[in-house]
Design a protein around this motif. Structure first.
Motif, PDB file in Angstrom:
ATOM      1  N   UNK A 263       0.854  -1.192   0.000  1.00 35.18           N
ATOM      2  CA  UNK A 263       0.000   0.000   0.000  1.00 35.18           C
ATOM      3  C   UNK A 263       0.887   1.237   0.000  1.00 35.18           C
ATOM      4  N   UNK A 264       0.643   2.155  -0.939  1.00 34.24           N
ATOM      5  CA  UNK A 264       1.467   3.347  -1.097  1.00 34.24           C
ATOM      6  C   UNK A 264       0.988   4.440  -0.153  1.00 34.24           C
ATOM      7  N   UNK A 265       1.942   5.033   0.591  1.00 32.74           N
ATOM      8  CA  UNK A 265       1.625   6.068   1.579  1.00 32.74           C
ATOM      9  C   UNK A 265       2.360   7.355   1.214  1.00 32.74           C
ATOM     10  N   UNK A 266       1.655   8.478   1.365  1.00 30.58           N
ATOM     11  CA  UNK A 266       2.215   9.797   1.060  1.00 30.58           C
ATOM     12  C   UNK A 266       2.712  10.480   2.329  1.00 30.58           C
ATOM     13  N   UNK A 267       3.480  11.551   2.125  1.00 31.51           N
ATOM     14  CA  UNK A 267       3.937  12.381   3.243  1.00 31.51           C
ATOM     15  C   UNK A 267       2.995  13.565   3.384  1.00 31.51           C
ATOM     16  N   UNK A 268       2.552  13.820   4.593  1.00 37.59           N
ATOM     17  CA  UNK A 268       1.736  14.990   4.899  1.00 37.59           C
ATOM     18  C   UNK A 268       1.753  15.200   6.405  1.00 37.59           C
ATOM     19  N   UNK A 269       2.174  16.379   6.818  1.00 38.80           N
ATOM     20  CA  UNK A 269       2.238  16.662   8.245  1.00 38.80           C
ATOM     21  C   UNK A 269       3.507  17.417   8.603  1.00 38.80           C
ATOM     22  N   UNK A 270       3.881  17.433   9.877  1.00 40.73           N
ATOM     23  CA  UNK A 270       5.057  18.183  10.329  1.00 40.73           C
ATOM     24  C   UNK A 270       6.353  17.703   9.668  1.00 40.73           C
TER      25      UNK A 270
ATOM     26  N   UNK B 298       3.837  23.144   0.349  1.00 40.60           N
ATOM     27  CA  UNK B 298       3.334  21.991  -0.401  1.00 40.60           C
ATOM     28  C   UNK B 298       4.453  21.091  -0.917  1.00 40.60           C
ATOM     29  N   UNK B 299       5.699  21.413  -0.569  1.00 41.56           N
ATOM     30  CA  UNK B 299       6.816  20.553  -0.956  1.00 41.56           C
ATOM     31  C   UNK B 299       7.968  20.758   0.034  1.00 41.56           C
ATOM     32  N   UNK B 300       8.898  19.836   0.014  1.00 39.30           N
ATOM     33  CA  UNK B 300      10.080  19.926   0.860  1.00 39.30           C
ATOM     34  C   UNK B 300      11.308  19.643  -0.001  1.00 39.30           C
ATOM     35  N   UNK B 301      12.362  20.392   0.228  1.00 32.12           N
ATOM     36  CA  UNK B 301      13.623  20.227  -0.509  1.00 32.12           C
ATOM     37  C   UNK B 301      14.570  19.370   0.305  1.00 32.12           C
ATOM     38  N   UNK B 302      15.081  18.316  -0.326  1.00 38.11           N
ATOM     39  CA  UNK B 302      16.101  17.471   0.297  1.00 38.11           C
ATOM     40  C   UNK B 302      17.463  17.934  -0.222  1.00 38.11           C
ATOM     41  N   UNK B 303      18.187  18.650   0.604  1.00 37.24           N
ATOM     42  CA  UNK B 303      19.483  19.184   0.194  1.00 37.24           C
ATOM     43  C   UNK B 303      20.506  18.056   0.059  1.00 37.24           C
TER      44      UNK B 303
ATOM     45  N   UNK C 185       4.131  10.866   7.851  1.00 34.44           N
ATOM     46  CA  UNK C 185       3.265  10.198   6.887  1.00 34.44           C
ATOM     47  C   UNK C 185       1.815  10.606   7.090  1.00 34.44           C
ATOM     48  N   UNK C 186       1.051  10.583   6.023  1.00 33.30           N
ATOM     49  CA  UNK C 186      -0.328  11.092   6.050  1.00 33.30           C
ATOM     50  C   UNK C 186      -1.278  10.338   6.986  1.00 33.30           C
ATOM     51  N   UNK C 187      -1.343   9.002   6.922  1.00 34.13           N
ATOM     52  CA  UNK C 187      -2.410   8.328   7.666  1.00 34.13           C
ATOM     53  C   UNK C 187      -2.162   8.264   9.176  1.00 34.13           C
ATOM     54  N   UNK C 188      -3.236   8.065   9.886  1.00 30.85           N
ATOM     55  CA  UNK C 188      -3.164   7.617  11.276  1.00 30.85           C
ATOM     56  C   UNK C 188      -3.246   6.100  11.246  1.00 30.85           C
ATOM     57  N   UNK C 189      -2.278   5.448  11.862  1.00 31.66           N
ATOM     58  CA  UNK C 189      -2.249   3.982  11.882  1.00 31.66           C
ATOM     59  C   UNK C 189      -2.786   3.481  13.224  1.00 31.66           C
TER      60      UNK C 189
ATOM     61  N   UNK D 156       3.740  17.183  -1.259  1.00 37.46           N
ATOM     62  CA  UNK D 156       2.656  16.634  -0.460  1.00 37.46           C
ATOM     63  C   UNK D 156       1.687  15.884  -1.377  1.00 37.46           C
ATOM     64  N   UNK D 157       1.256  14.718  -0.941  1.00 36.16           N
ATOM     65  CA  UNK D 157       0.315  13.927  -1.733  1.00 36.16           C
ATOM     66  C   UNK D 157       0.961  12.923  -2.650  1.00 36.16           C
ATOM     67  N   UNK D 158       2.247  13.106  -2.972  1.00 36.68           N
ATOM     68  CA  UNK D 158       2.944  12.136  -3.824  1.00 36.68           C
ATOM     69  C   UNK D 158       3.319  10.906  -3.003  1.00 36.68           C
TER      70      UNK D 158
END
Length: 326
Positions: A77-84, A114-119, A128-132, A185-187
């Motif tokens: 199952x594919x999970x996206x990043x969203x949050x702190x 809406x995005x984060x840069x990985x230097x 991660x987006x979901x609550x598990x 976010x969302x990818x």
């Protein structure tokens, strides 16, 4: 049994519709089923296929929100990043913001992106987006998408998501390369796999489960698009657009070696210059000493000649005086 992805998604949608008739929230279903496996004896302890994964995710409220569109492979199952998000920038300052495409979050969060840069050569902590909500009979593991693996990224995947865990997951993403990457976010970011453990239901507690539909026993095929990659170069081309990424530490080491070589060459030049200067000083000193010696010798010679001449003149004068006396 394997069925088309379209038919599989239809089965999952029908399962969700049936469960929603219970009018129980995800959290309420979890409280009801966290210690009781509703498919005990029906779904064996094993790595869950996509159908069984969807069954438990929806029935027990294990993943909230659960997106059927993120379930496209036979067992993950594919999970996206969203949050702190937290990381240190190149100046060493801590960056803090909330990663999301929902700009309404600006009402509750001081900084939203809406995005984060990985230097290059950095580590970033993403949520991660979901609550598990993991039932007591299911555990999970996760790893990066294969595209990001070939980009040279690394995720901390050591810990097992244990049975009984409830909450959000934050993970470190390491970028050891000399390239910068962006995560939106969302990818999709990581693939989760879920394993049902050996388990026995308690004999004293049997909840009413008349609302619970039969499990989904099918799975979609492996995506045909993934089979278009046949070689290492194919994977790298899709991930980086070219060859393998270069390790940032390797570049730093090369630069350090170059600086060391330059310093060694300068030291050699300065050392040779110092030797030449020392030789010059010795020669100059010898020349001065030799000149002084010659000057002293010449002076002594002139002094002796002056003494001899003075002595001769005194003798002549003395003889002249004696002649006058006679």
């Amino acid at each position: 049994m394997r069925i088309s992805l379209e038919d599989f998604h239809k089965q999952v949608a029908a399962f969700q519709a049936a469960v929603s008739k219970s009018q129980l929230s995800d959290e309420q279903r979890y409280d009801l089923l966290k210690e009781f496996d509703p498919y005990y004896g029906e779904i064996p302890p094993a790595l869950l296929n996509a159908g069984h994964l969807a069954t438990y995710a929806v029935a027990t409220g294990m993943i909230e929100p659960f997106h059927t569109s993120k379930l496209t492979k036979p067992a993950t199952y594919l999970v996206s990043a969203e949050g702190p998000v937290r990381y240190r920038n190149e100046q060493g300052h801590v960056e803090r913001f909330y990663l999301t495409k929902d700009m309404k979050m600006r009402e509750t969060e001081s900084c939203v992106r809406d995005h984060v840069r990985l230097a290059p050569n950095s580590v970033c902590f993403l949520t991660l987006e979901p609550t598990f909500r993991m039932p007591s009979y299911i555990a999970a593991r996760f790893n990066l998408m294969i595209k990001d693996v070939y980009r040279g990224l690394l995720v901390g995947t050591g810990p097992l998501v244990d049975p009984g865990f409830q909450g959000k997951l934050s993970i470190p993403i390491h970028n050891f390369t000399s390239q910068e990457y962006y995560i939106s976010a969302g990818d999709g970011l990581v693939y989760f796999e879920f394993t049902k453990m050996s388990w026995k239901n308690p004999e004293t507690k049997t909840p009413r489960l008349s609302w619970l539909p039969q499990s989904i026993d099918h799975q979609p095929p492996f995506p045909a698009s993934k089979n278009s990659r046949h070689s290492l170069d194919d994977y790298l081309a899709q991930a980086t657009g070219g060859g393998p990424p270069q390790h940032a530490i390797q570049i730093a080491v090369s630069e350090m070696r170059a600086q060391a070589d330059r310093a060694r060459n300068l030291l050699t030049v300065y050392t040779l210059g110092g030797i030449a200067a020392a030789v010059g000083l010795v020669l100059t000193g010898w020349s001065l000493y030799n000149g002084a010696q010659q000057f002293a010798t010449s002076a002594q010679t002139e002094l002796r000649e002056s003494r001899y001449q003075l002595s001769k003149e005194m003798q002549d004068l003395k003889a002249l005086v004696e002649s006058y006396k006679k």
